[in-house]
Motif scaffolding. Structure first.
Motif, PDB file in Angstrom:
ATOM      1  N   ARG A 136      42.789  43.584  38.745  1.00  0.00           N
ATOM      2  CA  ARG A 136      42.453  42.543  39.720  1.00  0.00           C
ATOM      3  C   ARG A 136      41.010  42.068  39.557  1.00  0.00           C
ATOM      4  NH1 ARG A 136      42.350  44.601  44.618  1.00  0.00           N
ATOM      5  NH2 ARG A 136      43.069  46.720  44.204  1.00  0.00           N
ATOM      6  N   ALA A 147      39.770  38.293  38.536  1.00  0.00           N
ATOM      7  CA  ALA A 147      38.891  37.553  39.434  1.00  0.00           C
ATOM      8  C   ALA A 147      37.642  37.062  38.709  1.00  0.00           C
ATOM      9  CB  ALA A 147      38.498  38.429  40.628  1.00  0.00           C
ATOM     10  N   THR A 204      37.263  41.683  46.313  1.00  0.00           N
ATOM     11  CA  THR A 204      38.478  41.880  45.518  1.00  0.00           C
ATOM     12  C   THR A 204      38.963  43.325  45.625  1.00  0.00           C
ATOM     13  OG1 THR A 204      37.793  40.148  43.957  1.00  0.00           O
ATOM     14  CG2 THR A 204      39.479  41.692  43.203  1.00  0.00           C
TER      15      THR A 204
END
Length: 279
Positions: free
Chosen positions: A69, A73, A192
């Protein structure tokens, strides 16, 4: 009144007992042992449930999904992802100010007189700053996620093998605040990761001198930052402004999941996704 024994405390800690549960005291050994058995059974059942949910759901430890992730990002914000060697030279470490006899040098896993396992990502990323910097327009953004190795005293927050995410942005337009850029990229990573309660604090680094550290609500350091121009830049031929942040992924995992031990978060044969396998 007596507390849990050292062996009982160790077992309960392995199973994820909280501070309040571990702090319990009892009138005698019989009462303590009965309480230990009840709590151990409850924690074992909870670990089985957590393992079942992990095996039927995400099917990988939190730190692996977090890495994916975070990389996505950062790439979405124009960062290039780089992939550099685990083995680096003594010469590169010396360019970071890590000389023979220094505290950091003693923490290094040396392979021979000239080579070691990297204790940090920064030496390789300085090379990327120089080489990519010759070829790409500004601002230039890139990052790496990968393992590092140090002879650390093993504990709740330190391990010999750990995972770092380092990001760099160089050639920031004149007039833009470097601190605001640090906050922007630090906030991106922490949000995040699902960490809302954090702050910046001043700290002293053996490599970079004074730095700003990102810490969570419990005071645990999650990342250290630096800005340039910096005295180390000259050795690498860097002559422009930059910001950099280095995050410990195990620390991010601990903060996001509430697991209080780095062994639960990192590479392990004892835990799977924070679940103790000896149940």
């Amino acid at each position: 009144m007596i507390p849990y024994s050292e062996e009982q405390t160790g077992r309960l800690t392995e199973l994820g007992a909280g501070p309040e549960e571990l702090a319990a005291v009892f009138a005698d050994a019989a009462q303590r042992n009965q309480a230990f058995q009840r709590l151990e059974c409850r924690l074992v059942a909870a670990q089985h449930e957590r393992l079942a949910a992990l095996c039927e759901g995400e099917r990988r430890p939190f730190i692996l999904s977090l890495e994916e992730r975070l990389a996505a990002a950062l790439r979405a914000e124009g960062f290039l992802q780089v992939h550099t060697p685990l083995i680096i030279s003594r010469k590169r470490l010396e360019k970071m100010g890590v000389f023979s006899g220094s505290i950091m040098e003693k923490q290094v896993f040396w392979l021979d007189e000239r080579r070691c396992l990297r204790p940090m990502l920064a030496p390789n990323l300085y090379e990327c700053m120089r080489e990519l910097g010759r070829l790409r327009p500004r601002p230039l953004r890139f990052f790496e996620v990968g393992p590092c190795f140090r002879r650390e005293t093993q504990g709740q927050r330190h391990a010999n093998e750990f995972t770092m995410l380092n990001l760099v942005e160089m050639g920031i337009p004149e007039g833009e605040s470097l601190r605001e850029r640090l906050l922007r990229w630090g906030r991106l990573v922490l949000e995040t990761a699902g960490i809302a309660d954090w702050r910046l604090v001043g700290e002293e680094s053996s490599v970079y001198g004074e730095t700003d550290d990102f810490v969570d609500g419990n005071g645990m350091e999650l990342a250290s930052s630096a800005v340039g121009p910096h005295p180390l830049d000259a050795a690498w031929g860097i002559m422009e402004n930059w910001v950099g942040i280095g995050f410990g992924l195990e620390r991010l995992t601990m903060s996001a999941t509430g697991d209080g031990n780095v062994a639960r978060a990192g590479r392990s044969l004892t835990y799977y996704g924070g679940v103790r396998l000896h149940l």
